[in-house]
Write an enzyme that holds these catalytic residues in place. Structure first.
Site, mmCIF file in Angstrom:
data_model
loop_
_atom_site.group_PDB
_atom_site.id
_atom_site.type_symbol
_atom_site.label_atom_id
_atom_site.label_comp_id
_atom_site.label_asym_id
_atom_site.label_seq_id
_atom_site.Cartn_x
_atom_site.Cartn_y
_atom_site.Cartn_z
ATOM 1 N N ASP A 119 137.466 125.651 61.672
ATOM 2 C CA ASP A 119 136.291 125.714 62.523
ATOM 3 C C ASP A 119 135.101 125.070 61.800
ATOM 4 O O ASP A 119 134.852 125.348 60.621
ATOM 5 C CB ASP A 119 135.997 127.186 62.838
ATOM 6 N N GLU A 136 137.948 120.570 62.800
ATOM 7 C CA GLU A 136 136.992 120.423 63.885
ATOM 8 C C GLU A 136 135.829 119.653 63.245
ATOM 9 O O GLU A 136 135.014 120.238 62.523
ATOM 10 C CB GLU A 136 136.522 121.779 64.403
#
Length: 755
Positions: free
Chosen positions: A354, A390
């Site tokens: 993330d 990401e």
């Protein structure tokens, strides 16, 4: 077994070792080690088995290389503990030590209890005139989760990692609880738990669909934000981590963390990889106004990035209040130790990071040569698992798609937006679509990276489901309690005439054809496809495109699947089977339209509806919405010349809202075209022949795939014929196999959902 904590005596504490960090049982006792560069003293706090009563405080006797450590003979797995850390309380200098606050061990392998919001959790006195500069003396122990010493022993048996090659990987993103909470085959006590995912119907369904790698939203221990709790909501997605080693207790059906190992073993035996979505970029402690529950009280100035000229405040490149300081070697060690624990002890197969740009930031900004990226690539274990970034964050220069180094894959949001806009019918999207379905070579074709580095997706947990993408023009997030202000408004969606569900058959027919178009585009593009769980049978969230707090029927998958949903799932299964049978969709070379003089073919040719190759004028036409992609099976493969080793394909995409007559071009070495996919005829069960030069009526908003039937001219074309037969067999097999939903003897109904 309950530990005999009452028998511990201060005199029994020994020096122990400064490594490994955390609480480690060696069969005779437990070694405790915790890093802090600025603390003056650390107390180990022992609790009863339930974590309710503090039984004893023991000062760790040794301090070596900035690590406090001690050893408790006769201590055993099951012992419940926390820390109190002493040091300066000087927020203006970046130090927030407060020994009145019980702290979670950053290396805790298991937590018990959940965080209960109370003013005592904060290191400063709320409401004090000096704000966060005041010192709060209230004890927080009653409101903080406690760590538990674990026994790491586990019998893996003959379990082996699936080791799915990147070229064959298909990600399937889902949520541990959401996937099983309403599943009729899962026992009530196992729903929403790791145990529920081991149910035979759950595993059989994933296998039958054909995806290779299940990617779970965060399972690390996390905290429900106070503002959500006040509204009666929860942090459903889990992007609010407080422990990098411990699975969240809410996902355990048993008292033992080995339940997760059982899940991994179960999936591996079924040939399915386990990928974890991990959040190392920030923690649940927030900014200077947040609670003190772990890192902040252990060594705030080390664990977090602080403003250089005002260390009272936090650098907030994550948008969540704080940013973990991976530039510090001990913090870097914490992150990489966590990754090695999950990849080694827990045997997971990869990680999706993330806001990964955060981890690759140095004080000067994002760097492809950052210490974190180097650490992963040189590590003999981490370099061998799947690493997915990401590639963006909220800080300056945060968008870094295509800039991660070799060995990494990246979420390609440009693919998502381009494909959505194209099928919506936006002008001038053909050149961009051509680039995206070719694995975005402009971004990833460098430094020896392969097409698999582009993780292609159209939907993910954040945003509309695929069903809602074709049913809603606008987001409907009222249930989040923020007056529909949260979530993205730029959805590139289309409801085709009615907002939400409708009984209009014509609209529903268009919607389901668009769903098939999206899936066909995704699975027949070069790169690594990712599917959002439930999209394959048209799952809806009622138009909510930000269900992060919806731990209820909005966020959970409904397994009462309609007939249309089952048919869609079987269509997706067919696409997956064909993708795996067609090497030209997975080949590790980017497509540039390069002409091979020896073979007399291009690796890819872009075809107009009249059957001719695209010219500059065609590429520049903003009204163009229909085009073909000719992938010649005689093109080079992985740098080795092997003519005829793959099937030749013609793919036609028509985003016009009306029929386009597409002239089927002649292809050297072939007899005719055979249609294997037409999203307007999803149940086609035969390889329908079409001669060269024929005009195929491509329905408005449809996706077509044709396979070249090779000439039967002996050995010269034998390999091509074998490839054609192989794909033909996969097509016919897809007409026989069916997606496995539930056994007939599923004996329990899913619980009623509560909002």
């Amino acid at each position: 077994m309950k530990p005999a904590t009452t028998s511990l005596r201060r005199a029994r504490i020994e020096g122990g070792r400064p490594f490994p960090l955390g609480a480690t049982w060696d069969g005779l006792g437990v070694n405790f080690a915790i890093f802090s560069a600025h603390a003056t003293k650390v107390e180990l706090c022992i609790f009863d088995y339930e974590g309710q009563t503090e039984l004893e405080r023991i000062e760790l006797p040794e301090y070596t290389s900035e690590i406090f450590h001690g050893y408790l003979p006769d201590a055993r797995p099951g012992l419940v503990y926390g820390y109190r850390v002493y040091g300066p309380y000087e927020p203006e200098a970046g130090h927030r030590f407060n020994h009145n606050k019980l702290l979670i061990d950053p290396y805790a392998k298991q937590l018990i209890g959940e965080l209960k919001w109370d003013h005592s959790l904060f290191g400063y006195t709320i409401g004090h005139a000096d704000g966060d500069l005041s010192f709060d003396e209230r004890d927080s122990a009653a409101f903080v989760p406690k760590a538990k010493v674990v026994d790491p022993a586990f019998t893996w048996g003959n379990e082996r990692r699936p080791n799915i090659p990147w070229e064959r990987t298909i990600f399937y993103e889902t949520h541990v609880k959401g996937f099983t909470q309403r599943h009729p085959s899962v026992k009530a006590e196992d729903r929403g738990k790791f145990a529920g995912l081991m149910n035979r119907d759950v595993v059989a369904y994933i296998q039958s669909l054909g995806v290779t790698s299940v990617e779970f939203l965060p399972i690390h221990a996390f905290v429900d934000d106070s503002y959500l709790v006040e509204k009666g909501l929860r942090n459903y997605w889990g992007y609010n981590t407080i422990g990098f080693f411990a699975p969240d207790p809410r996902y355990l059906a048993s008292p033992f963390v080995n339940e997760f190992k059982e899940l991994v073993s179960s999936f591996h035996h079924a040939g399915i990889e386990v990928i974890l979505d991990v959040v190392y970029n920030h923690t649940a402690e927030g900014n200077e106004n947040g609670p003190t529950i772990s890192f902040k009280g252990i060594d705030n100035a080390t664990y977090y990035r602080l403003l250089p000229d005002q260390p009272r405040y936090y650098i907030n490149d994550t948008g969540t209040g704080n940013t973990v300081n991976t530039s510090h070697p001990r913090v870097m060690q914490l992150v990489t130790d966590s990754l090695r624990y999950w990849a080694g002890d827990m045997r997971v197969d990869g990680f999706r990071f993330d806001l990964a740009t955060i981890l690759a930031r140095e004080p000067t900004g994002f760097s492809e040569e950052s210490s974190f990226l180097h650490a992963c690539m040189q590590d003999p274990l981490l370099s061998q698992v799947k690493l997915i970034a990401e590639p963006w964050d909220c800080g300056p220069g945060g968008y870094q798609v295509g800039r991660f180094p070799p060995g990494w894959a990246e979420w390609n949001d440009g693919y998502r937006d381009t494909i959505r806009a194209y099928w919506r019918g936006d002008d001038g999207k053909v050149p961009a679509v051509a680039g995206k379905i070719s694995a975005s070579a402009d971004l990833f074709d460098k430094r020896g990276r392969k097409p698999w580095a582009s993780v292609n997706f159209i939907t993910a947990h954040d945003g509309f489901t695929l069903h809602d993408l074709v049913c809603y023009n606008d987001k409907h997030n009222e249930a989040n309690g923020e007056d529909n202000r949260d979530g993205h408004s730029h959805n590139l969606s289309n409801n085709y005439g009615v907002e939400g569900p409708t009984e209009d058959e014509a609209i529903n027919e268009i919607r389901f054809r668009q769903l098939r178009n999206f899936f066909a585009t995704l699975l027949f593009s070069r790169g690594t496809p990712m599917i959002l769980a439930g999209d394959e049978f048209a799952r809806t969230q009622g138009g909510n495109n930000n269900a992060y707090a919806q731990d209820n029927e909005i966020g959970w998958i409904d397994w009462k699947v309609s007939d249309e949903g089952r048919e869609l799932a079987e269509f997706v299964q067919k696409l997956i089977m064909l993708r795996q049978a067609l090497p030209s969709l997975r080949r590790g070379r980017f497509l540039h339209g390069t002409y091979d003089e020896e073979l007399g073919v291009k690796d890819v040719a872009w075809i107009t509806p009249s059957g001719t190759e695209f010219t500059d004028e065609n590429w520049a036409d903003p009204a163009a919405r229909c085009f073909g992609v000719l992938l010649d099976g005689r093109a080079q493969s992985e740098g080795i010349r092997r003519p005829g080793t793959d099937a030749t394909m013609l793919i036609v995409l028509n985003a016009h809202d009306d029929v386009v007559n597409f002239t089927l071009p002649e292809a050297p070495g072939g007899l005719r075209w055979r249609c294997i996919i037409d999203t307007n005829i999803p149940d086609r069960d035969e390889l329908t022949p079409f001669e060269f030069g024929m005009e195929y009526m491509a329905t408005g908003r449809s996706y077509l795939v044709f396979l070249l039937e090779p000439e039967d001219d002996g050995d010269a074309n034998a390999a091509a014929r074998r490839a054609f037969v192989h794909v033909s067999e996969a097509f016919m097999q897809a007409a026989i196999d069916r997606v496995h939903f539930v056994h007939d003897d599923a004996d329990e109904e899913a619980p009623e959902a509560s909002v």
